[in-house]
Design an enzyme around this catalytic site. Sequence first.
Site, PDB file in Angstrom:
ATOM      1  N   GLY A   7       0.817  -1.210   0.000  1.00  0.00           N
ATOM      2  CA  GLY A   7       0.000   0.000   0.000  1.00  0.00           C
ATOM      3  C   GLY A   7       0.846   1.253   0.000  1.00  0.00           C
ATOM      4  O   GLY A   7       0.577   2.205   0.736  1.00  0.00           O
ATOM      5  N   THR A   9       1.512   3.640  -2.311  1.00  0.00           N
ATOM      6  CA  THR A   9       1.326   4.673  -3.345  1.00  0.00           C
ATOM      7  C   THR A   9       0.876   6.012  -2.773  1.00  0.00           C
ATOM      8  O   THR A   9       0.558   6.927  -3.529  1.00  0.00           O
ATOM      9  CB  THR A   9       0.319   4.198  -4.404  1.00  0.00           C
ATOM     10  N   ASN A  84       1.718  -2.089   5.426  1.00  0.00           N
ATOM     11  CA  ASN A  84       1.086  -0.785   5.588  1.00  0.00           C
ATOM     12  C   ASN A  84      -0.385  -0.763   5.165  1.00  0.00           C
ATOM     13  O   ASN A  84      -1.140   0.102   5.585  1.00  0.00           O
ATOM     14  CB  ASN A  84       1.874   0.255   4.772  1.00  0.00           C
ATOM     15  N   TYR A 151     -13.130  -1.656  12.698  1.00  0.00           N
ATOM     16  CA  TYR A 151     -11.761  -1.165  12.486  1.00  0.00           C
ATOM     17  C   TYR A 151     -10.930  -1.437  13.737  1.00  0.00           C
ATOM     18  O   TYR A 151      -9.824  -1.985  13.657  1.00  0.00           O
ATOM     19  CB  TYR A 151     -11.792   0.322  12.167  1.00  0.00           C
ATOM     20  N   LYS A 155      -7.787  -4.198  13.944  1.00  0.00           N
ATOM     21  CA  LYS A 155      -6.440  -3.801  14.343  1.00  0.00           C
ATOM     22  C   LYS A 155      -6.015  -4.479  15.644  1.00  0.00           C
ATOM     23  O   LYS A 155      -4.838  -4.764  15.858  1.00  0.00           O
ATOM     24  CB  LYS A 155      -6.366  -2.277  14.485  1.00  0.00           C
ATOM     25  N   ILE A 184      -2.350  11.425  11.916  1.00  0.00           N
ATOM     26  CA  ILE A 184      -1.299  11.832  10.990  1.00  0.00           C
ATOM     27  C   ILE A 184      -1.953  12.553   9.803  1.00  0.00           C
ATOM     28  O   ILE A 184      -2.976  12.105   9.280  1.00  0.00           O
ATOM     29  CB  ILE A 184      -0.496  10.618  10.485  1.00  0.00           C
TER      30      ILE A 184
END
Length: 244
Positions: A7, A9, A84, A151, A155, A184
């Site tokens: 991942g 890109t 990632n 989610y 995780k 982030i």
Amino acid sequence: MRAVVTGATGGIGRKTAEVLGKAGYEVILTGISTEGTDEILNSMKEQGICAHFYKCDATNEEEVNKVFADIEEKFGTLDVLVNNVGGLGGRQRVSEMETDFMKKVMALNFDSVFYATRAALPMLKKGNNPSIVNFSTIAVVNGGGIGASIYAASKGAVQSYTRALAKDLAEFGIRVNMVSPGTIDTPFHAATDRALVESWKESILMKRLGDAREVADVIEFLVSEKASFITGEVIQINGGQAFI
């Protein structure tokens, strides 16, 4: 030295590939789309980074196995795997959650790690100071926001799996760690109202959003010889967000 970043890109993935590339790694990027990859590879080449790209749907077992088989045929060995790929996948309240949505989010965050790690192991076992880095989230601790329960759960599964992997792979000299980024400033939040994103600064001790490089630099440290006695750990990168 050679590293695969899944991942890669955009956002943290791309920055991680750049940071590892500048640290001397030959980087192999994967992504679900080829859009923009020429620009990414050209940019890395201009920075003196040797980079390659493979199109890959990280949630598709057959596709992942094929891509990593191609990587092994071309390169033979691997020193670093950065899993990632992942994401929120959208928000649905528990009472209204569709089964397909649950499966999609679990596949994006957990299945992707399982498939890539399994496929990369034959190469990592032949690598130098081999290391795997996975991604956790503060949602594992606090349950996530409204609509993000799966989610958080997915995780949480990755976090448990990471520690299990650290035990399982120690005999091969493969270290396995996690980074847990806070808020982030990346395209991850593009679908969220910008004013809302800015308001999140108030819940961060350092009163600012993080930068992708601040995550990538920690990953570079974790895969380096400087972290040679660190495995099974989760490194929080959130500006003190967890303290408030």
